[in-house]
Write a protein that holds these residues in place. Sequence first.
Motif, PDB file in Angstrom:
ATOM      1  N   VAL A 135       0.828  -1.207   0.000  1.00  0.00           N
ATOM      2  CA  VAL A 135       0.000   0.000   0.000  1.00  0.00           C
ATOM      3  C   VAL A 135       0.863   1.259   0.000  1.00  0.00           C
ATOM      4  O   VAL A 135       0.557   2.248  -0.675  1.00  0.00           O
ATOM      5  CB  VAL A 135      -0.956  -0.002   1.221  1.00  0.00           C
ATOM      6  N   GLU A 147      -7.603   4.361   1.738  1.00  0.00           N
ATOM      7  CA  GLU A 147      -6.451   5.064   1.186  1.00  0.00           C
ATOM      8  C   GLU A 147      -6.137   4.627  -0.256  1.00  0.00           C
ATOM      9  O   GLU A 147      -6.011   5.487  -1.140  1.00  0.00           O
ATOM     10  CB  GLU A 147      -5.257   4.848   2.138  1.00  0.00           C
ATOM     11  N   ILE A 168      -6.216   7.024  -3.568  1.00  0.00           N
ATOM     12  CA  ILE A 168      -5.027   7.180  -4.424  1.00  0.00           C
ATOM     13  C   ILE A 168      -5.354   6.839  -5.874  1.00  0.00           C
ATOM     14  O   ILE A 168      -4.985   7.569  -6.800  1.00  0.00           O
ATOM     15  CB  ILE A 168      -3.878   6.271  -3.910  1.00  0.00           C
ATOM     16  N   LEU A 192      -9.640 -11.677   1.627  1.00  0.00           N
ATOM     17  CA  LEU A 192      -9.487 -11.846   3.080  1.00  0.00           C
ATOM     18  C   LEU A 192      -8.750 -13.142   3.401  1.00  0.00           C
ATOM     19  O   LEU A 192      -9.163 -13.918   4.276  1.00  0.00           O
ATOM     20  CB  LEU A 192     -10.866 -11.828   3.754  1.00  0.00           C
ATOM     21  N   LYS A 219     -13.109 -15.655   1.465  1.00  0.00           N
ATOM     22  CA  LYS A 219     -13.848 -14.406   1.267  1.00  0.00           C
ATOM     23  C   LYS A 219     -13.011 -13.343   0.565  1.00  0.00           C
ATOM     24  O   LYS A 219     -11.801 -13.282   0.749  1.00  0.00           O
ATOM     25  CB  LYS A 219     -14.299 -13.859   2.624  1.00  0.00           C
ATOM     26  N   ALA A 255     -13.431  -9.009  -0.299  1.00  0.00           N
ATOM     27  CA  ALA A 255     -14.221  -7.775  -0.300  1.00  0.00           C
ATOM     28  C   ALA A 255     -13.994  -7.066  -1.634  1.00  0.00           C
ATOM     29  O   ALA A 255     -12.860  -6.974  -2.109  1.00  0.00           O
ATOM     30  CB  ALA A 255     -13.785  -6.878   0.854  1.00  0.00           C
ATOM     31  N   ILE A 293     -17.951 -10.227  -0.965  1.00  0.00           N
ATOM     32  CA  ILE A 293     -18.647  -9.250  -0.121  1.00  0.00           C
ATOM     33  C   ILE A 293     -18.542  -7.890  -0.810  1.00  0.00           C
ATOM     34  O   ILE A 293     -17.468  -7.287  -0.836  1.00  0.00           O
ATOM     35  CB  ILE A 293     -18.020  -9.190   1.286  1.00  0.00           C
ATOM     36  N   THR A 308     -18.891  -4.125  -0.897  1.00  0.00           N
ATOM     37  CA  THR A 308     -18.944  -3.155   0.194  1.00  0.00           C
ATOM     38  C   THR A 308     -18.289  -1.840  -0.237  1.00  0.00           C
ATOM     39  O   THR A 308     -17.945  -1.677  -1.398  1.00  0.00           O
ATOM     40  CB  THR A 308     -18.262  -3.758   1.459  1.00  0.00           C
ATOM     41  N   ALA A 353     -16.675   1.092   4.942  1.00  0.00           N
ATOM     42  CA  ALA A 353     -17.243  -0.033   5.691  1.00  0.00           C
ATOM     43  C   ALA A 353     -16.199  -1.142   5.814  1.00  0.00           C
ATOM     44  O   ALA A 353     -16.062  -1.772   6.867  1.00  0.00           O
ATOM     45  CB  ALA A 353     -18.508  -0.552   5.013  1.00  0.00           C
ATOM     46  N   HIS A 354     -15.461  -1.368   4.724  1.00  0.00           N
ATOM     47  CA  HIS A 354     -14.411  -2.389   4.775  1.00  0.00           C
ATOM     48  C   HIS A 354     -13.385  -2.070   5.851  1.00  0.00           C
ATOM     49  O   HIS A 354     -13.046  -2.921   6.675  1.00  0.00           O
ATOM     50  CB  HIS A 354     -13.696  -2.513   3.429  1.00  0.00           C
ATOM     51  N   GLU A 405     -14.512  -2.631   9.513  1.00  0.00           N
ATOM     52  CA  GLU A 405     -14.547  -4.038   9.946  1.00  0.00           C
ATOM     53  C   GLU A 405     -13.144  -4.633  10.011  1.00  0.00           C
ATOM     54  O   GLU A 405     -12.791  -5.345  10.938  1.00  0.00           O
ATOM     55  CB  GLU A 405     -15.433  -4.871   9.009  1.00  0.00           C
ATOM     56  N   ALA A 458     -10.971  -4.105  13.135  1.00  0.00           N
ATOM     57  CA  ALA A 458     -11.171  -5.051  14.238  1.00  0.00           C
ATOM     58  C   ALA A 458     -10.636  -6.432  13.847  1.00  0.00           C
ATOM     59  O   ALA A 458      -9.813  -7.011  14.549  1.00  0.00           O
ATOM     60  CB  ALA A 458     -12.652  -5.132  14.599  1.00  0.00           C
ATOM     61  N   VAL A 459     -11.085  -6.938  12.691  1.00  0.00           N
ATOM     62  CA  VAL A 459     -10.762  -8.317  12.296  1.00  0.00           C
ATOM     63  C   VAL A 459      -9.253  -8.514  12.164  1.00  0.00           C
ATOM     64  O   VAL A 459      -8.659  -9.370  12.816  1.00  0.00           O
ATOM     65  CB  VAL A 459     -11.465  -8.677  10.977  1.00  0.00           C
ATOM     66  N   GLN A 460      -8.609  -7.712  11.323  1.00  0.00           N
ATOM     67  CA  GLN A 460      -7.194  -7.927  11.078  1.00  0.00           C
ATOM     68  C   GLN A 460      -6.335  -7.204  12.101  1.00  0.00           C
ATOM     69  O   GLN A 460      -5.297  -7.718  12.515  1.00  0.00           O
ATOM     70  CB  GLN A 460      -6.833  -7.435   9.683  1.00  0.00           C
ATOM     71  N   THR A 494      -6.288  -9.466  15.224  1.00  0.00           N
ATOM     72  CA  THR A 494      -5.576 -10.724  14.989  1.00  0.00           C
ATOM     73  C   THR A 494      -4.069 -10.490  14.906  1.00  0.00           C
ATOM     74  O   THR A 494      -3.282 -11.198  15.539  1.00  0.00           O
ATOM     75  CB  THR A 494      -6.049 -11.381  13.672  1.00  0.00           C
ATOM     76  N   PRO A 540     -16.981  -7.830  14.199  1.00  0.00           N
ATOM     77  CA  PRO A 540     -17.510  -8.252  12.887  1.00  0.00           C
ATOM     78  C   PRO A 540     -17.692  -9.770  12.795  1.00  0.00           C
ATOM     79  O   PRO A 540     -16.934 -10.525  13.397  1.00  0.00           O
ATOM     80  CB  PRO A 540     -16.401  -7.808  11.922  1.00  0.00           C
ATOM     81  N   MET A 596     -17.165  -9.879   7.468  1.00  0.00           N
ATOM     82  CA  MET A 596     -15.920  -9.684   6.737  1.00  0.00           C
ATOM     83  C   MET A 596     -14.742 -10.179   7.575  1.00  0.00           C
ATOM     84  O   MET A 596     -13.905  -9.398   8.033  1.00  0.00           O
ATOM     85  CB  MET A 596     -15.742  -8.215   6.374  1.00  0.00           C
ATOM     86  N   THR A 650     -11.469 -12.979   8.506  1.00  0.00           N
ATOM     87  CA  THR A 650     -10.433 -13.849   7.945  1.00  0.00           C
ATOM     88  C   THR A 650     -10.488 -15.194   8.675  1.00  0.00           C
ATOM     89  O   THR A 650     -11.081 -15.305   9.745  1.00  0.00           O
ATOM     90  CB  THR A 650      -9.044 -13.241   8.174  1.00  0.00           C
ATOM     91  N   PHE A 701      -8.960 -14.803  12.155  1.00  0.00           N
ATOM     92  CA  PHE A 701      -9.874 -14.158  13.108  1.00  0.00           C
ATOM     93  C   PHE A 701     -10.958 -15.153  13.542  1.00  0.00           C
ATOM     94  O   PHE A 701     -11.323 -15.218  14.717  1.00  0.00           O
ATOM     95  CB  PHE A 701     -10.504 -12.923  12.470  1.00  0.00           C
TER      96      PHE A 701
END
Lengths: 257, 257
Positions: free
Chosen positions: A70, A99, A103, A120, A134, A136, A161, A163, A167-168, A171, A174-176, A179, B193, B196, B198, B201
């Motif tokens: 990124v 981001e 870009i 994901l 999954k 996104a 998914i 989205t 919104a991605h 979520e 928290a998820v990544q 972890t 979540p 979405m 992994t 997670f």
Amino acid sequence: MPPSPVPLPALGLIGFGAFGRLVATHLAPLVSLRIHDPFVSDTAFAEAGFAPCGLAEAAACPVVILATPVATLAALVRDIGPHLCPGALVLDVGSVKVEPARIMRAGLPPGVDIVATHPLFGPQSARDGLHGLKIAVCPVRGGRARRVGAFLRRAFGLTVILTTPEAHDREAAAVQGLTHLIAKVLVAMEPLPTRMTTRSFDLVMQAVGMVRHDAPEVYHAIERANPYAAEVRRRFFDLAAQMDGALSEAETACVEG
Amino acid sequence: MPPSPVPLPALGLIGFGAFGRLVATHLAPLVSLRIHDPFVSDTAFAEAGFAPCGLAEAAACPVVILATPVATLAALVRDIGPHLCPGALVLDVGSVKVEPARIMRAGLPPGVDIVATHPLFGPQSARDGLHGLKIAVCPVRGGRARRVGAFLRRAFGLTVILTTPEAHDREAAAVQGLTHLIAKVLVAMEPLPTRMTTRSFDLVMQAVGMVRHDAPEVYHAIERANPYAAEVRRRFFDLAAQMDGALSEAETACVEG
């Protein structure tokens, strides 16, 4: 094998790191790949069973996938601009979406369609195939996100998914974010027990095993380039400190055997 | 079912909480159970398919299992002392071993053998049966720990880890201390979540699901009664703070898009 009756459509892939290779492996039977990565040697390309090409050749394909960190996306978007064909579709595969979407929208020529994606999964979780994993998919410019989603579902059995970048990232923070943070701390605590373990500890360590070899760029994208990650970390640390405080107090109060 | 030709040996079980019930369910076909728990109603006993008895009757069996919270063990050991038979075998099933082993050694009459155990599973992980689950077995007094281990292997297919209370508590401080701490924090952060996500997670949340309904006494035994737990928490929090610091610094330093 007899030559394919119809020539395969050309697809440009820029970035041949761990995830780029995964993309290449799965797309190779379906498209004619033009892969560019100045940081990967010809030998490494050959060992992976692919041949490299120049940036211009990869960027001139009707569909171009950007699989670079990124942090380097802005420079890459600048570099490919002059080579992109009108009507081309550009996709990225980064772990954050706000981001990169910004870009690409700001930097890519107006006639180019843009779809931001986040698979994901990584090479670890894709070891047994892509089916049921999954991804996104966020429309950024042009109306091709749904068709991309339909292709990914049909060709690879992915769960798509649809989205928005915001919104991605909310979520994913928290998820990544959680972890990777937990995994980072547990790896730093090693050696950890492997014999006298519970089923729940085994599951946590299995999760750690899946992300521990991720490139540092992935960790940095998740924890830094995601605008909501710092807030999630803050909540995690605050709550952890509360638990710790409650346990220390109780230790002082409770002297029962 | 025809009556058993030989009468089943009597086994006393003191404590009929979540884990006591699991013990009762698995031992019922093999022994004649005498179960005592003053905090469980006759109705609840009946609903579980068992009948309660007095403390003296349970404690007078040749084998007695103590399945009460660690915090109440000292009082229980005092209460059962007068009723135990010479040559009886007393076992506990608590989540820590140093403190219970000390309490039992100090408080149980000299003629009684003692084996401290920690089944490394709860009702959640035992839902699909006991086969392959782990149990720590520590000799405390007398030479019957190996026979207990052999029985648990043969009768239930458990993986038996013969160890000492100190070695157990050291490993459990990391294994259970970390799992429960992480789970506690993540539960406090809910809603998290579910869409979405992994694979890694999902594994972490599966681990959380296995311990989230554990009795508060289990959490307290793991985090407080284990002499090594505070040190493990300290390392976890120190390392987490380091990660956080590194990420914040980097955030300030790196303004690259």
